[in-house]
Motif scaffolding. Structure first.
Motif, PDB file in Angstrom:
ATOM      1  N   SER A 106      54.435 -49.520 -33.967  1.00 56.37           N
ATOM      2  CA  SER A 106      55.833 -49.364 -33.555  1.00 56.37           C
ATOM      3  C   SER A 106      56.526 -48.643 -34.692  1.00 56.37           C
ATOM      4  O   SER A 106      56.361 -49.010 -35.849  1.00 56.37           O
ATOM      5  CB  SER A 106      56.482 -50.723 -33.343  1.00 56.37           C
ATOM      6  N   ILE A 107      57.273 -47.625 -34.377  1.00 55.10           N
ATOM      7  CA  ILE A 107      57.864 -46.807 -35.431  1.00 55.10           C
ATOM      8  C   ILE A 107      59.360 -46.665 -35.196  1.00 55.10           C
ATOM      9  O   ILE A 107      59.808 -46.403 -34.077  1.00 55.10           O
ATOM     10  CB  ILE A 107      57.212 -45.411 -35.464  1.00 55.10           C
ATOM     11  N   MET A 108      60.119 -46.874 -36.264  1.00 58.70           N
ATOM     12  CA  MET A 108      61.529 -46.531 -36.212  1.00 58.70           C
ATOM     13  C   MET A 108      61.656 -45.224 -36.987  1.00 58.70           C
ATOM     14  O   MET A 108      61.395 -45.175 -38.182  1.00 58.70           O
ATOM     15  CB  MET A 108      62.371 -47.619 -36.854  1.00 58.70           C
ATOM     16  N   PHE A 109      62.028 -44.190 -36.285  1.00 60.13           N
ATOM     17  CA  PHE A 109      61.987 -42.845 -36.856  1.00 60.13           C
ATOM     18  C   PHE A 109      63.416 -42.353 -37.030  1.00 60.13           C
ATOM     19  O   PHE A 109      64.122 -42.106 -36.057  1.00 60.13           O
ATOM     20  CB  PHE A 109      61.207 -41.945 -35.889  1.00 60.13           C
ATOM     21  N   ILE A 110      63.834 -42.257 -38.281  1.00 58.80           N
ATOM     22  CA  ILE A 110      65.192 -41.806 -38.543  1.00 58.80           C
ATOM     23  C   ILE A 110      65.156 -40.322 -38.835  1.00 58.80           C
ATOM     24  O   ILE A 110      64.333 -39.858 -39.621  1.00 58.80           O
ATOM     25  CB  ILE A 110      65.783 -42.582 -39.730  1.00 58.80           C
ATOM     26  N   ALA A 111      66.019 -39.568 -38.202  1.00 58.84           N
ATOM     27  CA  ALA A 111      65.951 -38.123 -38.392  1.00 58.84           C
ATOM     28  C   ALA A 111      67.293 -37.510 -38.058  1.00 58.84           C
ATOM     29  O   ALA A 111      68.159 -38.158 -37.467  1.00 58.84           O
ATOM     30  CB  ALA A 111      64.888 -37.525 -37.492  1.00 58.84           C
ATOM     31  N   LEU A 122      54.908 -52.613 -37.925  1.00 59.98           N
ATOM     32  CA  LEU A 122      56.144 -51.844 -37.795  1.00 59.98           C
ATOM     33  C   LEU A 122      56.258 -50.869 -38.960  1.00 59.98           C
ATOM     34  O   LEU A 122      56.071 -51.239 -40.114  1.00 59.98           O
ATOM     35  CB  LEU A 122      57.355 -52.787 -37.802  1.00 59.98           C
ATOM     36  N   LEU A 123      56.540 -49.637 -38.610  1.00 59.18           N
ATOM     37  CA  LEU A 123      56.695 -48.613 -39.631  1.00 59.18           C
ATOM     38  C   LEU A 123      58.132 -48.102 -39.541  1.00 59.18           C
ATOM     39  O   LEU A 123      58.573 -47.688 -38.470  1.00 59.18           O
ATOM     40  CB  LEU A 123      55.711 -47.481 -39.304  1.00 59.18           C
ATOM     41  N   VAL A 124      58.853 -48.177 -40.648  1.00 54.41           N
ATOM     42  CA  VAL A 124      60.206 -47.635 -40.652  1.00 54.41           C
ATOM     43  C   VAL A 124      60.154 -46.338 -41.447  1.00 54.41           C
ATOM     44  O   VAL A 124      59.788 -46.341 -42.613  1.00 54.41           O
ATOM     45  CB  VAL A 124      61.203 -48.620 -41.278  1.00 54.41           C
ATOM     46  N   ALA A 125      60.465 -45.225 -40.801  1.00 57.44           N
ATOM     47  CA  ALA A 125      60.364 -43.934 -41.470  1.00 57.44           C
ATOM     48  C   ALA A 125      61.760 -43.352 -41.616  1.00 57.44           C
ATOM     49  O   ALA A 125      62.409 -43.008 -40.635  1.00 57.44           O
ATOM     50  CB  ALA A 125      59.470 -43.004 -40.661  1.00 57.44           C
ATOM     51  N   ASP A 126      62.231 -43.289 -42.847  1.00 55.48           N
ATOM     52  CA  ASP A 126      63.593 -42.829 -43.119  1.00 55.48           C
ATOM     53  C   ASP A 126      63.554 -41.337 -43.425  1.00 55.48           C
ATOM     54  O   ASP A 126      63.259 -40.939 -44.539  1.00 55.48           O
ATOM     55  CB  ASP A 126      64.150 -43.621 -44.300  1.00 55.48           C
ATOM     56  N   GLU A 127      63.842 -40.530 -42.457  1.00 56.34           N
ATOM     57  CA  GLU A 127      63.801 -39.073 -42.555  1.00 56.34           C
ATOM     58  C   GLU A 127      62.526 -38.577 -43.233  1.00 56.34           C
ATOM     59  O   GLU A 127      62.576 -37.903 -44.256  1.00 56.34           O
ATOM     60  CB  GLU A 127      65.019 -38.556 -43.341  1.00 56.34           C
ATOM     61  N   PRO A 128      61.387 -38.916 -42.673  1.00 55.95           N
ATOM     62  CA  PRO A 128      60.147 -38.574 -43.373  1.00 55.95           C
ATOM     63  C   PRO A 128      59.834 -37.094 -43.361  1.00 55.95           C
ATOM     64  O   PRO A 128      59.016 -36.634 -44.146  1.00 55.95           O
ATOM     65  CB  PRO A 128      59.080 -39.335 -42.587  1.00 55.95           C
ATOM     66  N   ILE A 129      60.446 -36.337 -42.473  1.00 56.91           N
ATOM     67  CA  ILE A 129      60.043 -34.936 -42.387  1.00 56.91           C
ATOM     68  C   ILE A 129      61.108 -33.962 -42.876  1.00 56.91           C
ATOM     69  O   ILE A 129      60.868 -32.770 -42.906  1.00 56.91           O
ATOM     70  CB  ILE A 129      59.630 -34.531 -40.954  1.00 56.91           C
ATOM     71  N   SER A 130      62.277 -34.476 -43.294  1.00 58.01           N
ATOM     72  CA  SER A 130      63.313 -33.486 -43.607  1.00 58.01           C
ATOM     73  C   SER A 130      63.079 -32.791 -44.933  1.00 58.01           C
ATOM     74  O   SER A 130      63.663 -31.752 -45.187  1.00 58.01           O
ATOM     75  CB  SER A 130      64.697 -34.112 -43.541  1.00 58.01           C
ATOM     76  N   ALA A 131      62.233 -33.350 -45.798  1.00 56.57           N
ATOM     77  CA  ALA A 131      62.039 -32.685 -47.089  1.00 56.57           C
ATOM     78  C   ALA A 131      60.771 -31.841 -47.130  1.00 56.57           C
ATOM     79  O   ALA A 131      60.371 -31.375 -48.179  1.00 56.57           O
ATOM     80  CB  ALA A 131      62.027 -33.715 -48.214  1.00 56.57           C
ATOM     81  N   VAL A 132      60.113 -31.655 -45.997  1.00 55.91           N
ATOM     82  CA  VAL A 132      58.894 -30.845 -46.016  1.00 55.91           C
ATOM     83  C   VAL A 132      59.071 -29.568 -45.193  1.00 55.91           C
ATOM     84  O   VAL A 132      59.999 -29.443 -44.412  1.00 55.91           O
ATOM     85  CB  VAL A 132      57.664 -31.634 -45.507  1.00 55.91           C
ATOM     86  N   ASP A 133      58.148 -28.658 -45.396  1.00 57.86           N
ATOM     87  CA  ASP A 133      58.254 -27.358 -44.754  1.00 57.86           C
ATOM     88  C   ASP A 133      58.053 -27.405 -43.252  1.00 57.86           C
ATOM     89  O   ASP A 133      57.416 -28.304 -42.739  1.00 57.86           O
ATOM     90  CB  ASP A 133      57.210 -26.431 -45.347  1.00 57.86           C
ATOM     91  N   VAL A 134      58.547 -26.372 -42.604  1.00 60.19           N
ATOM     92  CA  VAL A 134      58.498 -26.334 -41.139  1.00 60.19           C
ATOM     93  C   VAL A 134      57.076 -26.470 -40.626  1.00 60.19           C
ATOM     94  O   VAL A 134      56.807 -27.254 -39.715  1.00 60.19           O
ATOM     95  CB  VAL A 134      59.074 -25.005 -40.622  1.00 60.19           C
TER      96      VAL A 134
END
Lengths: 330, 309
Positions: free
Chosen positions: B205-210, B173-185
């Motif tokens: 299985s990924i929980m992707f918070i965004a 299980l991978l929990v990703a807490d806003e993993p992409i909001s701090a990187v460039d488009v």
């Protein structure tokens, strides 16, 4: 033409450890009265530096190597700090990304707005200032301004804070508003409100706005014209329609393609391969060439100049050169 | 019924600010993550998304309710201790800000090797160096970064190192807490593809918070919408985007900016004023797999039923 701001061949360099950072490279831009210009680019591509050099708020080490900044017909490139202080506020104001750190947590909102009013109009009486505060808070869409002006920044929600920042900024009646990612720190619902508010105020006050953003959706909503920046250079400018419907530079095309909305139903998102180059060690030729799968040999040798596509649309890509077009036709 | 890998039951988490003031960040929330799915969690800032992620990872101790992973009830102390090794290796988290989640005084190789050292695991690929090399390659990084410090990397590279560190333990299980909001488009798209690849090819299985709904629509299989610490709607992505039922979901969806200037200028955003939505009631299954918070005093609450779109 009614250009309120003109930047001509501006280059800014910042000496740093192990070399100089070419933050802004040969940028020419103009902003017409009442227009919204969006500057789009990745972080570290020099967007903020460009805005700061317009305000002349560059870090002390930074040097304006060449170029001119002309505001309202006067060249401000050589002005001293003192002269600039007078101009700032009257001519332009700056909205920062994070409203919480832009506001003073120890002062009430009303006080902070009053501070901004008093800097520019010293001879106002108490009643007049209070009336002006209420007027400004109403302008930015805050209800019950009398009560709200007595609150501190931490008592407000993110959207309210950004509205207060706008009220402070507008207190001095600026002609140009520089908004550096004004909605990045906000939720989508609040973002929509703030963008509408910005547009609304701009119309009411006949201001010109420079909006820095990396969100193409935001840009589509508010911008009249768009400038795409890559590695310190403007690579494409045009009206919003030009940029969104017929992008000419490969970087712009890549940016638009990598939006999830354009990959609906597909298994992978289109991406631009690689990473943006460091502004300290720029590659020879076109800075985007090494990320461009369709780069031409000349891209690695010589930097492309701006080519004219239409009266409003310019792009710096060798694919627009006559010679390339001719060779393609054959 | 699909295999459920982890979840929470009636989870409540309160932050005690001082003797009198408590903030209820999560309020009676139940959620399941199925094996091999990407579950998107969306909500405004302060709606409890990150708290949920941290509760799931046992970083916070929930005030009430339980957290489970497979058959282990990890909110229970004794049980957590008993299964600590499995819980700490098979669940991994990626934080939003890679600049602060990587130790600036450790080289990339040490960062990736740290979980092996802490858990006393012998790397499968022989040596730690080989292992780190493999993980870097796997996340699309160049091997030469191995001996660099996080400060020398760009935001996108750092985030990949954080992902590589999480993957090194081969989690389920991978929990990703806003993993992409701090990187460039342009880098965001690359990372999203990486997550998709991890799910498709390796069954993570990924929980992707965004908060970027457009990305969530592209990436996730199911989406959960949170509002003020409660789950207001949960459905398959297609179903949710085609047929949103809760007024808050509708509002969120109507606010996604579209990269099309003509359409976007025409579009009117719904007029609302710091709207309060009704958060009472309970989750009810409206149609198969589509859960909606309803049954509260919705009809009495004029603000909550504010017409949208």
């Amino acid at each position: 033409m009614g250009n309120i701001l003109e930047i001509k061949n501006l280059s800014v360099k910042i000496p740093a450890h192990g070399g100089t950072v070419s933050a802004v490279r040969d940028v020419s831009l103009e902003l017409k009265k009442g227009e919204t210009l969006a500057i789009v680019g990745e972080s570290g591509c020099g967007k903020s530096m460009l805005c700061k050099s317009i305000m002349k708020l560059l870090p002390e080490r930074a040097v304006i190597e060449s170029g001119q900044i002309i505001v309202n017909g006067t060249d401000i490139t050589g002005l001293s700090d003192r002269e600039m202080t007078k101009l700032r506020g009257q001519l332009f104001s700056y909205v920062f990304q994070d409203p919480l750190s832009a506001l003073d947590p120890t002062m009430t909102i009303g006080r902070q707005i009053a501070e901004s009013i008093l800097i520019h109009q010293r001879n106002l009486g108490k009643e007049e200032i209070l009336a002006r505060i209420n007027e400004l808070l109403t302008l930015v869409g805050i209800k019950n301004p009398e009560e709200r002006s007595r609150l501190h920044s931490y008592e407000l929600s993110g959207g309210m804070r950004q509205r207060c920042v706008l009220a402070i900024v507008l207190a001095s009646n600026p002609r140009i508003l520089l908004a550096d990612e004004p909605t990045t720190a906000l939720d989508v619902t609040i973002q929509a409100q703030i963008l509408d508010l910005l547009k609304d105020i701009q119309k009411k006050r006949n201001m010109s706005t420079v909006l820095v953003s990396h969100d193409m959706g935001v840009v589509a909503r508010v911008a009249d014209r768009v400038a795409i920046m890559y590695a310190g250079k403007i690579v494409e400018t045009g009206t919003a329609e030009d940029i969104f419907y017929s992008p000419a530079h490969p970087y712009t095309q890549g940016l638009l393609k990598s939006l999830p909305i354009n990959s609906r139903g597909k298994d992978v998102l289109e991406t631009i391969p690689g990473m943006p180059p460091s502004l300290m060690r720029l590659p020879k030729g076109d800075a985007f060439a090494c990320r461009n799968p369709k780069a031409l040999p000349i891209d690695f040798i010589e930097e492309p100049p701006m080519f004219k596509i239409s009266d409003s649309h310019f792009a710096a890509s060798w694919t627009l050169d006559k010679r390339y077009k001719n060779s393609n036709l054959e | 019924m699909q295999d459920i890998i982890a979840g929470v039951r009636n989870l409540t988490h309160e932050f005690q600010l001082n003797k009198k003031l408590k903030i209820r960040a999560i309020d009676g929330l139940s959620l399941d993550i199925r094996r091999g799915e990407i579950l998107g969690v969306v909500g405004e800032s302060g709606s409890g998304k990150s708290t949920l992620a941290r509760c799931m990872m046992n970083i916070y101790r929930p005030t009430e309710g339980e957290v489970f992973f497979k058959n282990i009830k990890c909110s229970d102390r004794a049980e957590y201790k008993k299964h600590a090794f499995e819980l700490q290796t098979k669940r991994q988290i990626i934080f939003q800000d890679s600049a602060s989640s990587l130790n600036p005084r450790m080289r990339v190789i040490d960062i990736i090797a740290e979980p092996f050292r802490i858990n006393h695991i012998v790397p499968i690929r022989g040596s730690i160096e080989n292992e780190a090399r493999f993980q870097l390659k796997y996340t699309g990084l160049d091997e030469e970064l191995l001996y660099k410090y996080p400060g020398e990397l760009s935001g996108g590279q750092r985030q990949r190192v954080a992902i590589a560190r999480a993957l090194a333990m081969e989690p389920e299980l991978l929990v990703a807490d806003e993993p992409i909001s701090a990187v460039d488009v342009s880098i965001q798209a690359q990372l999203v593809n990486l997550f998709k690849h991890l799910r498709n090819e390796h069954g993570f299985s990924i929980m992707f918070i965004a908060h970027d709904l457009a990305m969530v629509e592209f990436l996730c299989d199911r989406v959960a919408i949170m509002y003020r610490g409660r789950l207001v709607e949960l459905a398959e992505t297609k179903e949710l985007f085609a047929n949103p039922l809760h007024p808050y979901t509708k509002l969120l969806l109507s606010c996604i900016p579209i990269p099309d200037p003509r359409a976007e200028r025409e579009r009117k955003h719904p007029d609302f004023d710091e709207t309060e939505f009704d958060t009472s009631g309970c989750l009810t299954e409206i149609s198969e797999g589509h859960l909606l918070l309803c049954g509260g005093e919705k009809s009495n609450n004029k603000k909550g039923s504010l017409a949208i779109g």
